[in-house]
Design a protein around this motif. Structure first.
Motif, PDB file in Angstrom:
ATOM      1  N   ARG A 109       0.838  -1.212   0.000  1.00 28.67           N
ATOM      2  CA  ARG A 109       0.000   0.000   0.000  1.00 28.67           C
ATOM      3  C   ARG A 109       0.868   1.255   0.000  1.00 28.67           C
ATOM      4  O   ARG A 109       0.544   2.237  -0.656  1.00 28.67           O
ATOM      5  CB  ARG A 109      -0.938  -0.026   1.198  1.00 28.67           C
ATOM      6  CG  ARG A 109      -1.986  -1.131   1.066  1.00 28.67           C
ATOM      7  CD  ARG A 109      -2.974  -1.125   2.208  1.00 28.67           C
ATOM      8  NE  ARG A 109      -3.937  -0.048   2.162  1.00 28.67           N
ATOM      9  CZ  ARG A 109      -4.999  -0.002   1.348  1.00 28.67           C
ATOM     10  NH1 ARG A 109      -5.209  -0.966   0.512  1.00 28.67           N
ATOM     11  NH2 ARG A 109      -5.832   1.008   1.409  1.00 28.67           N
ATOM     12  N   ALA A 110       1.991   1.223   0.706  1.00 27.35           N
ATOM     13  CA  ALA A 110       2.882   2.388   0.741  1.00 27.35           C
ATOM     14  C   ALA A 110       3.497   2.635  -0.642  1.00 27.35           C
ATOM     15  O   ALA A 110       3.563   3.780  -1.110  1.00 27.35           O
ATOM     16  CB  ALA A 110       3.976   2.180   1.782  1.00 27.35           C
ATOM     17  N   ARG A 155       0.838   4.107  -2.934  1.00 28.84           N
ATOM     18  CA  ARG A 155       0.600   5.537  -2.711  1.00 28.84           C
ATOM     19  C   ARG A 155       1.712   6.369  -3.338  1.00 28.84           C
ATOM     20  O   ARG A 155       1.467   7.436  -3.893  1.00 28.84           O
ATOM     21  CB  ARG A 155       0.501   5.820  -1.208  1.00 28.84           C
ATOM     22  CG  ARG A 155      -0.825   5.412  -0.611  1.00 28.84           C
ATOM     23  CD  ARG A 155      -1.012   5.962   0.784  1.00 28.84           C
ATOM     24  NE  ARG A 155      -0.050   5.412   1.741  1.00 28.84           N
ATOM     25  CZ  ARG A 155      -0.234   4.312   2.446  1.00 28.84           C
ATOM     26  NH1 ARG A 155      -1.350   3.637   2.306  1.00 28.84           N
ATOM     27  NH2 ARG A 155       0.688   3.893   3.290  1.00 28.84           N
ATOM     28  N   PRO A 170      -1.102   9.224   2.689  1.00 29.59           N
ATOM     29  CA  PRO A 170      -1.745   8.094   3.370  1.00 29.59           C
ATOM     30  C   PRO A 170      -3.191   8.344   3.787  1.00 29.59           C
ATOM     31  O   PRO A 170      -3.944   7.403   3.981  1.00 29.59           O
ATOM     32  CB  PRO A 170      -0.868   7.857   4.608  1.00 29.59           C
ATOM     33  CG  PRO A 170       0.451   8.436   4.259  1.00 29.59           C
ATOM     34  CD  PRO A 170       0.167   9.586   3.341  1.00 29.59           C
TER      35      PRO A 170
END
Length: 187
Positions: A134-135, A138, A145
């Protein structure tokens, strides 16, 4: 061409009655006689058309054209030519029937039983267990976030405009952007 003298004689008599009624309508100025003359004239025309054999000839020509078109369609199906306006035959991308799969991949014919080397795992779309974290996603999309789904979607659309292969972008970068969006879209 078959002619029927009886029907032609009847057509001539209807035509004579039509002419007399039309002349009578003009002389007397009565529209009733004219309205009676019109159906008689139409009847005389169709009786002549039938009695002279022109109707039968027209029906035969229509049936011949229909049979010729059916024959062309059968020929096109037999030779694999389909499509209109010069489209030509459509191309298929892979085996569709069990027989075609067995002929191409061997007797097992199914993915997963010895056919792994024929397929590239990169061809399928990334699932939620594959792809970026997910990081990383992004970072690829350039969102923070705390971004909500609408801002993620907006960022994805902006990135796709630049990276889509149809618009001159890089295919690998486009796949990265799509995988990142799929990761962030899944909860």
């Amino acid at each position: 061409m078959r002619q029927s003298p009886v029907v032609l004689l009847m057509a001539a008599s209807f035509a004579a009655m039509t002419a007399l009624l039309a002349i009578g309508a003009v002389v007397s100025g009565s529209p009733v006689a004219f309205f009676v003359a019109v159906p008689l004239g139409v009847t005389a025309y169709f009786m002549y058309y039938h009695g002279s054999g022109k109707l039968l000839e027209r029906l035969h020509r229509r049936e011949e054209r229909r049979q010729a078109a059916d024959q062309r369609r059968r020929q096109q199906r037999a030779t694999g030519q389909r499509g209109g306006f010069g489209a030509g035959p459509r191309q298929r991308r892979g085996p569709r029937t069990r027989g075609e799969r067995e002929a191409r991949f061997g007797s097992q014919g199914r993915v997963g039983f010895g056919a792994h080397d024929r397929y590239d795992s990169r061809d399928r779309a990334p699932s939620t267990s594959d792809g970026p974290t997910r990081a990383e996603a992004r970072t690829v999309l350039g969102v923070d976030p705390t971004a909500d789904q609408s801002s993620i979607k907006q960022a994805y659309r902006e990135r796709v405009k630049d990276t889509h292969p149809d618009r001159g972008g890089d295919e690998d970068e486009f796949k990265r952007v799509t995988a990142a969006y799929e990761r962030l879209r899944a909860k």
